[in-house]
Design a protein around this motif. Structure first.
Motif, PDB file in Angstrom:
ATOM      1  N   UNK A 161      47.658  34.956  37.017  1.00  0.00           N
ATOM      2  CA  UNK A 161      48.745  34.534  35.770  1.00  0.00           C
ATOM      3  C   UNK A 161      48.491  35.087  34.607  1.00  0.00           C
ATOM      4  N   UNK A 162      49.577  35.596  33.823  1.00  0.00           N
ATOM      5  CA  UNK A 162      49.571  36.347  32.474  1.00  0.00           C
ATOM      6  C   UNK A 162      49.501  37.791  32.661  1.00  0.00           C
ATOM      7  N   UNK A 163      49.480  38.400  31.432  1.00  0.00           N
ATOM      8  CA  UNK A 163      49.707  39.870  31.370  1.00  0.00           C
ATOM      9  C   UNK A 163      48.019  40.515  31.371  1.00  0.00           C
ATOM     10  N   UNK A 164      47.967  41.518  31.714  1.00  0.00           N
ATOM     11  CA  UNK A 164      46.672  42.481  31.373  1.00  0.00           C
ATOM     12  C   UNK A 164      46.799  43.216  30.315  1.00  0.00           C
ATOM     13  N   UNK A 165      45.494  43.472  29.582  1.00  0.00           N
ATOM     14  CA  UNK A 165      45.522  44.411  28.622  1.00  0.00           C
ATOM     15  C   UNK A 165      44.889  45.539  28.839  1.00  0.00           C
ATOM     16  N   UNK A 166      45.096  46.811  28.295  1.00  0.00           N
ATOM     17  CA  UNK A 166      44.783  48.185  28.333  1.00  0.00           C
ATOM     18  C   UNK A 166      44.258  48.546  27.057  1.00  0.00           C
ATOM     19  N   UNK A 167      42.925  48.356  26.896  1.00  0.00           N
ATOM     20  CA  UNK A 167      42.177  48.653  25.694  1.00  0.00           C
ATOM     21  C   UNK A 167      42.430  50.044  25.049  1.00  0.00           C
ATOM     22  N   UNK A 168      42.349  50.462  23.770  1.00  0.00           N
ATOM     23  CA  UNK A 168      42.297  51.642  23.329  1.00  0.00           C
ATOM     24  C   UNK A 168      41.045  52.179  23.069  1.00  0.00           C
ATOM     25  N   UNK A 169      40.009  50.989  22.592  1.00  0.00           N
ATOM     26  CA  UNK A 169      38.636  51.259  22.242  1.00  0.00           C
ATOM     27  C   UNK A 169      37.744  50.347  23.084  1.00  0.00           C
ATOM     28  N   UNK A 170      36.314  50.902  23.229  1.00  0.00           N
ATOM     29  CA  UNK A 170      35.342  50.180  24.052  1.00  0.00           C
ATOM     30  C   UNK A 170      35.239  48.782  23.164  1.00  0.00           C
ATOM     31  N   UNK A 171      34.861  48.849  21.840  1.00  0.00           N
ATOM     32  CA  UNK A 171      34.905  47.703  20.959  1.00  0.00           C
ATOM     33  C   UNK A 171      36.325  47.351  20.293  1.00  0.00           C
ATOM     34  N   UNK A 172      37.045  46.752  21.565  1.00  0.00           N
ATOM     35  CA  UNK A 172      38.615  46.725  21.196  1.00  0.00           C
ATOM     36  C   UNK A 172      38.946  45.824  20.174  1.00  0.00           C
ATOM     37  N   UNK A 173      39.884  46.731  19.537  1.00  0.00           N
ATOM     38  CA  UNK A 173      40.529  46.213  18.186  1.00  0.00           C
ATOM     39  C   UNK A 173      42.077  46.317  18.767  1.00  0.00           C
ATOM     40  N   UNK A 174      42.471  47.124  19.218  1.00  0.00           N
ATOM     41  CA  UNK A 174      43.808  47.739  19.865  1.00  0.00           C
ATOM     42  C   UNK A 174      43.948  47.751  21.219  1.00  0.00           C
ATOM     43  N   UNK A 175      44.946  47.293  21.729  1.00  0.00           N
ATOM     44  CA  UNK A 175      45.453  47.456  23.159  1.00  0.00           C
ATOM     45  C   UNK A 175      46.796  47.295  23.394  1.00  0.00           C
ATOM     46  N   UNK A 176      47.342  47.866  24.597  1.00  0.00           N
ATOM     47  CA  UNK A 176      48.613  48.029  25.207  1.00  0.00           C
ATOM     48  C   UNK A 176      48.448  46.792  26.001  1.00  0.00           C
ATOM     49  N   UNK A 177      49.925  46.039  25.721  1.00  0.00           N
ATOM     50  CA  UNK A 177      50.085  44.647  26.440  1.00  0.00           C
ATOM     51  C   UNK A 177      51.245  44.672  27.117  1.00  0.00           C
ATOM     52  N   UNK A 178      51.708  43.558  27.896  1.00  0.00           N
ATOM     53  CA  UNK A 178      53.182  43.353  28.154  1.00  0.00           C
ATOM     54  C   UNK A 178      53.490  41.916  27.938  1.00  0.00           C
ATOM     55  N   UNK A 179      54.694  41.556  28.189  1.00  0.00           N
ATOM     56  CA  UNK A 179      55.388  40.365  27.456  1.00  0.00           C
ATOM     57  C   UNK A 179      55.055  39.121  28.262  1.00  0.00           C
ATOM     58  N   UNK A 180      54.102  39.107  29.293  1.00  0.00           N
ATOM     59  CA  UNK A 180      53.834  37.903  30.188  1.00  0.00           C
ATOM     60  C   UNK A 180      53.393  36.692  29.506  1.00  0.00           C
ATOM     61  N   UNK A 181      53.798  35.532  29.443  1.00  0.00           N
ATOM     62  CA  UNK A 181      53.256  34.405  28.960  1.00  0.00           C
ATOM     63  C   UNK A 181      52.290  33.765  29.946  1.00  0.00           C
ATOM     64  N   UNK A 182      52.730  33.785  31.117  1.00  0.00           N
ATOM     65  CA  UNK A 182      51.882  33.073  32.149  1.00  0.00           C
ATOM     66  C   UNK A 182      52.682  31.754  32.630  1.00  0.00           C
ATOM     67  N   UNK A 183      53.449  31.649  32.096  1.00  0.00           N
ATOM     68  CA  UNK A 183      54.205  30.214  32.414  1.00  0.00           C
ATOM     69  C   UNK A 183      54.532  30.170  33.730  1.00  0.00           C
ATOM     70  N   UNK A 184      55.111  31.132  34.462  1.00  0.00           N
ATOM     71  CA  UNK A 184      55.491  31.112  35.837  1.00  0.00           C
ATOM     72  C   UNK A 184      54.015  30.654  36.557  1.00  0.00           C
ATOM     73  N   UNK A 185      52.843  31.582  36.337  1.00  0.00           N
ATOM     74  CA  UNK A 185      51.772  31.209  37.093  1.00  0.00           C
ATOM     75  C   UNK A 185      51.320  30.039  37.148  1.00  0.00           C
ATOM     76  N   UNK A 186      51.284  29.206  35.960  1.00  0.00           N
ATOM     77  CA  UNK A 186      50.771  28.093  35.452  1.00  0.00           C
ATOM     78  C   UNK A 186      51.642  27.012  36.217  1.00  0.00           C
ATOM     79  N   UNK A 187      53.110  27.046  36.179  1.00  0.00           N
ATOM     80  CA  UNK A 187      53.975  26.311  36.887  1.00  0.00           C
ATOM     81  C   UNK A 187      53.547  26.244  38.383  1.00  0.00           C
ATOM     82  N   UNK A 188      53.438  27.304  38.885  1.00  0.00           N
ATOM     83  CA  UNK A 188      53.192  27.305  40.245  1.00  0.00           C
ATOM     84  C   UNK A 188      51.802  26.748  40.655  1.00  0.00           C
TER      85      UNK A 188
END
Length: 322
Positions: free
Chosen positions: A54-81
């Motif tokens: 459940x939920x989205x995964x991040x794609x970090x831009x740095x090893x010591x991560x400050x920024x990352x690429x994300x998606x809109x998933x809230x994880x509500x469907x996975x939590x409900x299931x």
């Protein structure tokens, strides 16, 4: 941008190369130990286990991560299931005859049962806080979380962590064989940054930033390979172009050896979905029945698992819709 390349179930080299760049494998030892203990207890009890991601995964831009690429998933469907599978899909209260659940979730995603408190806090902050102060809140809803033998939460953040932990979950649950239902509701990144900066990328006055993104290997076909061919595996397909939805869902069934695919459109995924199996197509519409769409989806996934195990289910919630 790097060209999209899919890793087939036999293309372990692509996955190894991904882990070498993104990390995530081997998974954290304390998490694999917890998975092993959970699986052993379930095996001894001959229990059914649902692995829900459940939920989205991040794609970090740095090893010591400050920024990352994300998606809109809230994880509500996975939590409900996860809630409905733990309670056999019929009541909010935990039912001991339902599934034991491994909830592989984004650390910030919606969480089963407790998400109702979050919803209540948004709707009525003062009143909800008062009820919490006065005594147990939704005690029956939380019953599933009180037994470590029946519910295990495994958090992740990055795409590497997610795939490494998915592999660890499947490996740990392998001895349970056909008693395992895998519900892959997580929104998995399609691309990641393979060559990360060690430190925070510095801002540039008046300048831009260019990133080289590489494709994340498609790992649906690895799930049964990591675990057991008798796992019942359900994938999810979200599209914005309805003309592609059924074709892509059916292609996923064949390409990755899935047992069912939940297909939905971005603009209506909260209200309706279609569950595809090799020989069935079942529409689920929460507006047509006095049941939440996620309850109906959970029922369909349990039906798919039961059919694979050669077991007839006794409930008939939603029976008759198509």
């Amino acid at each position: 941008m790097a060209a999209q390349v899919e890793a087939t179930p036999n293309d372990a080299a692509a996955l190894d190369a991904f882990f070498a760049k993104a990390g995530g494998w081997p998974a954290a030892q304390h998490k694999t130990d917890a998975l092993a203990a959970f699986a052993t207890q379930a095996l001894e009890a001959n229990a059914k286990v649902a692995l829900v991601t459940s939920g989205g995964t991040t794609a970090p831009l740095e090893r010591r991560t400050v920024r990352y690429v994300d998606n809109f998933s809230t994880g509500n469907r996975g939590a409900a299931l996860a809630e409905h599978l733990a309670s056999k899909g019929q009541t909010p209260a935990f039912d001991a005859t339902g599934y034991r659940v491994v909830y592989l979730h984004r650390s910030t995603a919606a969480f089963p049962f407790t998400r109702h408190v979050h919803d209540a806090l948004r709707a009525d902050p003062a009143g909800t806080l008062q009820r919490l102060a006065e005594g147990p809140y939704c005690a029956k809803r939380f019953a599933a979380l009180q037994d470590s033998k029946r519910f295990l939460a495994v958090p992740f953040d990055t795409i590497g962590e997610y795939l490494g932990l998915l592999r660890a979950c499947c490996t740990a649950l392998k001895p349970l064989d056909g008693n395992v239902l895998v519900v892959l509701a997580a929104a998995v990144s399609d691309f990641y940054v393979p060559d990360l900066c060690e430190h925070k990328i510095q801002s540039r006055s008046g300048g831009g930033l260019s990133l080289e993104l590489a494709p994340v290997p498609k790992c649906l076909g690895f799930v049964k390979r990591w675990g057991s061919p008798n796992f019942c595996v359900c994938g999810f397909k979200l599209e914005t172009d309805e003309s592609l939805l059924k074709t892509k869902a059916m292609a996923s069934l064949e390409r990755y050896g899935l047992d069912c695919v939940v297909a939905n459109m971005l603009d209506s995924y909260k209200e309706r979905a279609t569950v595809y199996t090799v020989d069935r197509e079942r529409a689920v519409d929460g507006e047509r029945f006095p049941y939440d769409v996620d309850i109906c989806l959970a029922e369909e996934l349990m039906r798919a698992h039961a059919r694979k195990r050669g077991v007839e289910l006794g409930f008939d919630v939603g029976e008759g819709y198509s």
